[in-house]
Structure formats: structure tokens, C-alpha cells
Design an enzyme around this catalytic site. Sequence first.
Site, PDB file in Angstrom:
ATOM      1  N   ARG A   1      22.950  31.408  12.143  1.00  0.00           N
ATOM      2  CA  ARG A   1      23.531  31.625  11.061  1.00  0.00           C
ATOM      3  C   ARG A   1      23.109  32.878  10.380  1.00  0.00           C
ATOM      4  O   ARG A   1      21.657  33.105  10.256  1.00  0.00           O
ATOM      5  CB  ARG A   1      23.581  30.481   9.921  1.00  0.00           C
TER       6      ARG A   1
ATOM      7  N   GLN B   1      18.182  26.371  12.571  1.00  0.00           N
ATOM      8  CA  GLN B   1      17.408  27.476  12.377  1.00  0.00           C
ATOM      9  C   GLN B   1      16.108  27.416  11.623  1.00  0.00           C
ATOM     10  O   GLN B   1      15.942  26.505  10.981  1.00  0.00           O
ATOM     11  CB  GLN B   1      18.419  28.270  11.279  1.00  0.00           C
TER      12      GLN B   1
END
Lengths: 409, 302, 562
Positions: C375, C229
Site C-alpha cells: 500500500r 506491510q
Amino acid sequence: MADYKIKVRRFQPESGQGPYWEEFKVELEPSLSVLDSLLQVKDREDGSLSVRCSCRAAICGSCGMKINGQSGLGCKTQIGEAQELAEKMARATASGPRTREAGREIAGDDERAQPGAEEAAPIIIEPMGNMPVIKDLITDMESTHWTKIRRVTPWLLPHGEAPEREYIVEPESMIDITQSMACIQCGACVSSCLSMEADPDFIGPAALAKAYRFVGDPRDAEGVERLHDLAEDPHGIYDCTHCFSCVDACPKDVAPMDQIMRLRRKAGEAGIEDPNSGHSHELAFVKIIEKKGTLDESLLLQESFAPGIKGKLVPSRRAIKEMLGSIPTAIRGIKTGKMRSLPKLIPGIHHKLPGTAQDEVQAIYKHAEEHNEEFNLYIKGDEGELAEIEAEENLETAIAAPAGEEAPS
Amino acid sequence: MSDQIKVAYWPGCVSRGFTPELHGSMAIVAEKLGIELVELDRANCCGAGVIAEHNQELADTLNARTFALAQETGLSMMNICSTCQGAQSECQQRLDADSSYRAHVNEALSGQGLKYEKDVNGFTNKNFLWLLVEDYGLDKLAAQVVRPLSGMRVGPFYGCYIVRPKERLGYGEHPDRDIYLEQVIVALGGEVVEYDGARKCCGFPVITMNRETSLKQAGTHVGDAIDAGADCLVTPCPLCHLNLDMQQPEAAKVVNRDLGLAVLHLPQLVGLALGAEPKELGMSKHIASTGWVEERLAAVPA
Amino acid sequence: MPTHDVLVIGAGLAGQRAALAAAEQGVSVGIISKVHPVRSHSNAAQGGINAALNPGDSWESHAFDTIKGSDYLGDQDAIEIMTKEAPEEILHLEHLGVTFHRNEEGKLGTRAFGGASAARTYYVADITGQAIMHVLYEQLMKHSDSVARYEEWFCTALAIDEAGECCGVVTRNVADGSMELFQAKSVILACGGNGQVWKPTTNALICTGDGIAMAYRVGAKLMDMEMIQYHPTTLAGKGFLITEGARGEGAHLLNAKGERFMETYAPNKMELASRDVVSRAEQTEINEGRGFPDGTVALDITVVPKKRVHEALREIVLVGRDFAGVDITREPIHIKPGNHYTMGGVKTDVDGRTDIPGLYSAGETACVSVHGGNRLGANSLLDTLIFGRRSGVDAATRAKHTDASKPSPKVLEDEDAMIADINSREKGSGRRVSEIKLELGQTMDAKVAVFRDEAGINEAIEIVARLREEAKTAYIDDHGSVFNQDLLGAIELGYMLDNAECTCLAALERKESRGAQYRTDFPERNDEEWLKHIDLEKTDDGPEISYSEVTITQWQPEARTY
């Protein structure tokens, strides 16, 4: 990019040598941190230079150190600012003989820039104070900091079974203790603590701030017990010398000293008497001002040790000892005329405020005792700053709006 | 004179108690400098942080009263005690932060016809040290010196309340407030002595609570200054003076060494350079002998 | 030989939660951490923790948001467990003493967060991770008789017995350099992520993928390693994080022309779209010339009421002031996407079990997989706590029913030899460890970041391979025993290279764009071929790739818009 000279107090425990100073030249942006300068040395020049660090953003609390004598985090101190401070302090003492370096004498080179010399003063970097040094900037926090933290029973002691859902508490109470919760256990306050410097047994700012986190927590059932414990320890809350060092050292605005003062306030409110006579000193002080408006020092001493009993004293053994201990000082004071006469040492002779001034003071007492409001700046914030910003915004809008043009930049 | 300084003067409690020489020497020095002092004789104790520890609102209101009395004179306020400076700045910070709290506190003063108002530019309350450097000016001060403190080695001792916390004490605007004593010493012709204790705690706040800790601090700083070659210390704080001077013989016992270092109040040091005599500055009232300082001065005719 | 039933490696949120949960089961627990536990990187989770606890909210809604956020790569059985158990975990933390923000009624209050269809993020100002972790550490101090703490002990290898089960770990006591072989019936790896493989990163210097590498080296499978991420709001330069809470409180993203560009990319959720979406939008603006000259866009917090900033965003006011010299309450701050989180990791089931019996993993080290391709903000703390606890419980249960197996001293000897080898390299014989780390980080940030393609990934693979060779002769300056950080850095470099290699291979393998993996050469999501996990396993010939199914319970993949 700019060039800086950092001067690090080093200690290599396996070398058989004592501590020594070593200078390094580094090159980095002024907005980068003192920690960055140390990491540059470590990366490029000497991997044995040891410093605990991790987050680089003032949240993990690893890199507590002293920079130009001030305790703080290496990652939160910009190198450019550190340089300015080093130079300012060098300038300030430029007229004086430099018999000591960075406040203490240790072996090693000492090439501090002389006033007028072309070279700038180095940034002085030392391990934290009030803790044993293990290696270079790494200190033994376990034996000092953490032992003291554990001393204050640092976990919540709720009463009975937990509720089915959350505890319902005043919203402000959670913000209040979040100030202590913001502590990252970096030890900067402990390093800076001037009480601990004189009394290593002092529980200290970090642990006492931690204690307030529970005393101030409405979910904790043992607040009064905790206060007894902290007040009755002779090295507890009344051992703080109120020097504000921890307030300035703290990188997270925890203001440990403020929390200690609030512990004192709460201990006082709970009527807890302490062996240091801290509470009776406080009461005596408050009472004297109510009565006289200004401080009568001689009365303070007596009232601190034998509060509230006029004439017929049944002072504690400590009180007798303290009172006797002050006699030589008093005699010296009378001799020099500092204390004008014997009656000066006897309560009741101190001058009062003129006219109705004392009545005014007493009216204030009445009002404040009735309300006893604790205005908490941490919770409330400064509305002035807010207003200032709003005013600026309004101004900008006002400038921009009428003509429909862009505000001048 | 248009640039004549005139201030609402809060002398504090201790300068009229155990350190009367401070009050006296300030009067002499003010006259020499041409600073007009309008004494706030109806004002009350700042609380020294102790009252705030008991009841914060009480401390805030007591000081709001002092500020209001000063505001009645239309003048800025000046104090001569680091502790007053710190304790009052702390209360002022809270009072200035919130209008409803200020209104609440003013309620207690209303019966007395008093009101503390937050100025647009902030109510000004400065220690003599700050005033001397920021308003009077070091150059002007240096020009007034008739007896330069040549060769005199002076250790600065600030007092905690005037150096910390920086944010509250206006260091944003005046970042050099923690080196003003050094600057004044130099302006007066003296030499600055660098030693460990200049910005540390004298120990006074715990003198009744933990005598050992307290006197150890005082004794250590005096000893360090002696080791660094100081002829005297100078302090803008009479409470520090109590621990460093009045308690010095007791502190010597705690740190187990001979001390004996003169500790001057800031106005005394200034007064000496401006030509005042040690006696009129009340130096004979000190516990630690000022004889050495006087000998040094004797070599420099006023 | 120090022996415990359950040994937890790593003392962030997942590790501490696991240790406490295991201890509650009445087994002997040890927790080992290379730094003091409160220095762990869970501190950095500022914004909050998600749970469907408000009336009107539901775990299904939370689960759906998480699944959609994951770009349907998350395993739905695991996500169901996490979202169902979330409310109870929040209440547990509250009861332990976490100072969660309250609403006016004195009940738990929430804030909005990215990718969520309801305000379900519980928080402590913007120090949520820190507040929770310090409270858990309070509990560790309280339970010091049942949990032994080994603070500042560094793990170098796992011990596997002849039956192929994990039975211990080799450690170095950082304080004195002594090597110690620990014995345990269950070992839980909770060592955090691998952000340091990229430079810059929001991650702390300690986040070097130790747990992922140690598990990989003893044959445990890794999963979703390509899913890295990039957080939308990091400071240029050093990569400091500005919490998503800022956007949750209403802050805007502006390009250099002053346009609120998210209108183009996510007209409904705007700044609160999923992180991968926002990061790509920013990078697109920057790449197409609408960013600032320093390669950034602006985050404008001045639109958030000052009082609210004071109350809820204190920490980033400090971050802005101290690290960017910007008063965020008065002017926008320049930000860009920056490496932030490892979605992938050691493949586990919902009880933290890896494919090696006795070896568990939880938190960022593990891949359950609840985050899949991306996420959601405020789900990481939840992941650490739910699966930390579940691992702790299961590891304790296993320990109760398992006979102790003594690790072979050979594993300790191997590690001694490894360290002796590093120490034997002469100064100047190779590159400095720090140089290799820097080149690795810059390579990964250039080639395996927000936008990827085959050529770039292949370049990265080549460079990583070369660095791996160079690492073998890289030298250190410090040869001492006490706090030899130089040596530990060399060992960490090895961990980082393993992580980098696996991420590159997985990124090359996934020939589609999903979540954080955006392949410019394969710009579309391709459910037909790639709705599956990529698993990696160490063999003598290097990493071997295999696939596993994504568990789908009730939410079929849909097009993803915000």
C-alpha cells in the site's frame, strides 16, 4: 530494567466491596510507561485489573487516569518519571503528619513509605476525577464528558450550499483550530478541572475547546449564536476559574483554558452580556486600569455589576444581591483595617500612578485598542528556539569548516 | 556585600489595596534578610489574565512596560503575587517568542522612552518564593531563623498561577518550584501539613461571576487543611488570600461548616520565624483570627 | 432483539463513513464498536490522504502510482474507482469541517509522499486520520436520530440464515456483559486490520483481526493475506510510528556510517520510494552490519526546516520526546521497519460485497484489492472512505429490497457456550492468554516479516498450530460481567490465530517476491505464474487455497524501480 511499586486504586463493582488500594511490583525499563506497568500486571498477575487502552502512543485517548494525583495518559507518562515525582512529593511532605493518603481517605491498606525508610514511595494510580468510576481505572465518560461535548452542538453549521470546491479560508485559521482538533477526547482535562470539582454543571474544558473549534472556524456560520449560548449559560465560559489545570493535564497541547479565554474574548467583542457578569467584570477591570493603572478592588465589584452608569444605578436583581452579599465582607474588612476606611469602598479615592505614568498607560491603551493583535504562539512558534538551533548549527559548521576536520564530539 | 540581593520590586495591586499587610510585611522581611527592594512605583497592573482575555496585545504591552521599567534599573524583577507571576510570565513568553511582535509592542512604549529587550539569558521575574529558594538559599534562610516555628503545622497554598502551566513557569529548569513552600516551611522550623488543596484553585477568579463555585473552592480547601490538622495556611498569592481569608466567613456558609483557620502571607510566615511580631506584620488585619498562631509562637521566645 | 436495516461493525473511518452513507439512503442504521468510536485506530494515520485534485495532476497518475506501488497485484478497476472518486471525497470532508492544511491562497495544500509522482497528499498537520475521524464522529452525533451508536459492544460472531445470507451479529455489551443478538439485512465489517498478530507493531491493541476472522468463520473468502506491510520508520521496541510525512518533508535515512543508503536502492525517489522497497533497504543495511547496535538505522529530521516541523510534524516531535526521549529537531532518531498494515483481508467487490449475500466489508478488514502487494502511504485513509461509503450505499440499497430474516437463537446460544467454556477453565489449567499472544507475535515477527523463506514459514505454521491447541485451555482471571477485558482478550486471541494461520499459508503458497512478500528462496517477481490473488476459504479440513485473477485495465506490469 528497574523495579517499581505501583499502588492502584481499585474498584470491582461486582464484589460488593468499596474501593480499595492494591500494590503491585513491576519490573520494566524506566522509559516505558505507567500503562505498560499496568499491562504487565494484567498480563502476568491479575487479568481482572481493568483499564481502557489501545494505541499506547497517546493518540487514541483511552487511558486517561491520575498518576500521583495528576491527570494525564498512562501511556504518555514514563514510569521512571512517575517514580521521581512520587518520591519528590513524598519528600516534600516528609515533615508533616500523613493523615491522608493520595489526598483522600478510602478503605484499604496504607503502607506508604515513611521518610528515611529504605523502600521508595509507590507510584499512585487512580481513575480520573470528576467522573463516576465503573471498574478500577475505567470511568463513566458518557455521563460526564460526552454529554458535555454534545452540549456544545459539536458539528459544523455552515451557511447555505457548500462551494463547488473547497472553502477558501485564511491558512492560519486552519492551524489555529487544529490546536483544538488535536484533542483526542481523553478526558484528562475534565478529570483535572477544578471548576468542575466545585460545579459539576460546568460545561468544562474539553467541550469548550471543542466549541472553539467551531467558533474559530471561518466556515461555521453560527459563531455568534454559539457564543451567546456559551456565555449565557451560567455554567458556561464564565464559570472557568482560570486555574490552568487543563493546560497541564492535556497530553496534546490543546490548552483548553486558552481556548476558553479566546471564547470570552470573542464573546466580549460580540458585545454579549452574560448572567454571570463575566463580560462586565472584564470591562470594568480593563476600564479601572486605564483610569488608575492599578486595580481598585472596591470599584471592581461595583463596576462589574452595574457597568458604565455613574451615580444613577439601575442595577439588575443579581447585582443588588451580589452587592448586598459583599457588605458583610466589607464591614469585616473595615473592622480589621484591611479596608482602611469607608471612603476606600467608594470609587474615586484610590491612588493614582505618580507623575505622567498614568498617561503612559493610557497611551498603551490607545495603541493596543487600535491594533488589538492576538499573537498566537501555537501558530507562530518560538523563533528563539529556532535561532538557538541555527546558532548551534552555525557554530558546528564554523568549528568544522576551517580545518576541514570533524568537529569535536 | 557582594552577594547582597537587590531587585526591581513589583508589589502588585492587591498588596497595596485589600491586603496592605502583605506590602508591609514584605518590607520588614526584606530588611531582615538583607534584600534591597527598588520599588517600581510607576509600574501598572499585570492584568491578572483578565485584560489578556479582553485584548491580548493590551496585556502584553502593559507588562512589557513593567518589564522595561525594571530593565531600566538594571536589576532582575521580583513580585510577591502568584497571579502577577503567572500573568506576567504568560505575556513574557509571547514577547520573547517573536522579535517582530516584540517590536510592535515596543512601538507603543517608544513615546515613553521605554523598550522591553529580550535578554540573552532571558529577563528574570521571580516571585519572592522562588527568589528565596533559588537566590537567597534555604540554608541561609534557616540560618537567619531566630524563632523556629517548632510544632507549628503549616499548610502550603500556592495559587494556580505559580504552579501551572509548568512549561511556561520555568519548571524545566527548576522542577521543584511546586514544593518550595514545603521546603520553606521546613527551613523555618515548621511542619508541613499535607492536604488536598495545596495546588488547587482558591476560586478567586470567579468570585464575581460564580460566587457559589468560588467560595465552595475556598471553603473546601480551608476545611481540608483544618481536617489535616493545620494551624495555618501560607500563600505567596494575595488574591488567594482574599478568598481564603477575607471571604472565609462567607465560604464557611457555602460549605456549611465552621472554619476559622489563619491564612498567612509568605512574608508574614518568614517574618515570624525571623523574629518579627505578628502585629508589625499586619496580622491583625486578617479576617480569620491569627490568635492560635500567635499563641503557638508565644511559646517560642523570639 | 435490536434490529437495523444496516449494521456496521467497527467505527473507525470506514465504519463511520459507511454508517453515514447508509443513513443518507434513509434506512435504519446501527454502528457497533468494541471501543468508543474515537478510540479507533484510524487515529493513527498521521500523514495524509491522497487525491489527484491539484490542477495538472490526474487520477490516472494517482492510479498508476498505486498500481506500481502494489507491485501490480492491485485490481485496476477498483483502483480506478478509488482514484477517480478521491477528489470528491476530499471536498466532501472539507465541507464537513476537516481542518485541512491550506496554501497561501487559502486553498487546500498538499505535501509529498512515498511512491507518488506528484505532491497529492492532503493533510491536517500530522493528525490527518484523527482529524477526519473526529469530524465524522461529529457527524454521527449530528445524525444520532438516524444512526444508533452501540459504543463499547464487542462482536463475537456473525449470524447466517438458512439461505446462507448474513442476517445479524452476536454481541456482548462490554459495560455489563449482557449478550445480545442483533438483526440486520446488511452487515458491514469494518473492524480494521490484524497488526496485533505481530509484535512489535505500530497497530493499537484493538487491532486483532476480528472482522477478518468473523467473516472467515462463516465462509467468506479472504484474499492477499500474505501481504503484510512493514512500515519503514517505526521506533525500536514498542513499534511506534513516525509518519512518512517526515520523509515527505525531506527527512533522510542514514545508516550507522552516516551514509544516505537509499542512494543504492532507489536512486531516483530515494527515501520516498514505496514502503516495501524502503523497509527492505533498511533491513538489508541492518542485516549486513551497517545498522546501529540496537538493530536500527537513523531518520534524520534535522534537515527539515524547524518552522516546517513546527507546522507540519508536531505530533512526531511529541512522539520522539515522549516515547524515545529524542528531540527530533536536534538529532536523528533510531528507527526500523515494523509491522504496520494488512493489505489483504475479506475479499470484496468494488461495492464492498463479500461472497456471502448481505455481508459487506470495508477498510483494512477488506481486500478490494486496491493495495495489492504494497500500500502507498496516504492511500489507506482514502480506501476506508471510498469503499466505506460505497459499502454503506450498497448495503442500504440491498436492505431496501430485502425482506428481514430473523437470526436463529442458536447462534447466540453457541456464543454463550463459548464464553461459559472460557470461564470454566481453572487458573493454572493451561497457559495464560497473554503468554500465547506474546509467543504468537514474536514468532510472526521473526518468521513472517520483511524477509521470508519456506523453512521459516513452516516453523511459524507449526507454532501457530500448537498455540491454537494451547488457546483451548488458556485461562483467564476475571470471571465478572462488567468490563471483563480478560474474557474479550481470550476471544481476540482466537481471532488472531485465525489471521496468523491464513497469512502463513498464503505466504508459503506464493513462491515469488512481490510487494511486501519477499521470499529469499524466490527473490524475483514471477508474473507468469503468480500475477494472481491467493484466496483462502475455511473448510472442515482447514483453509483451502484457490486463486483469482488480477484485474488489469490499462496498465501492464512493468519492472518496478524507484
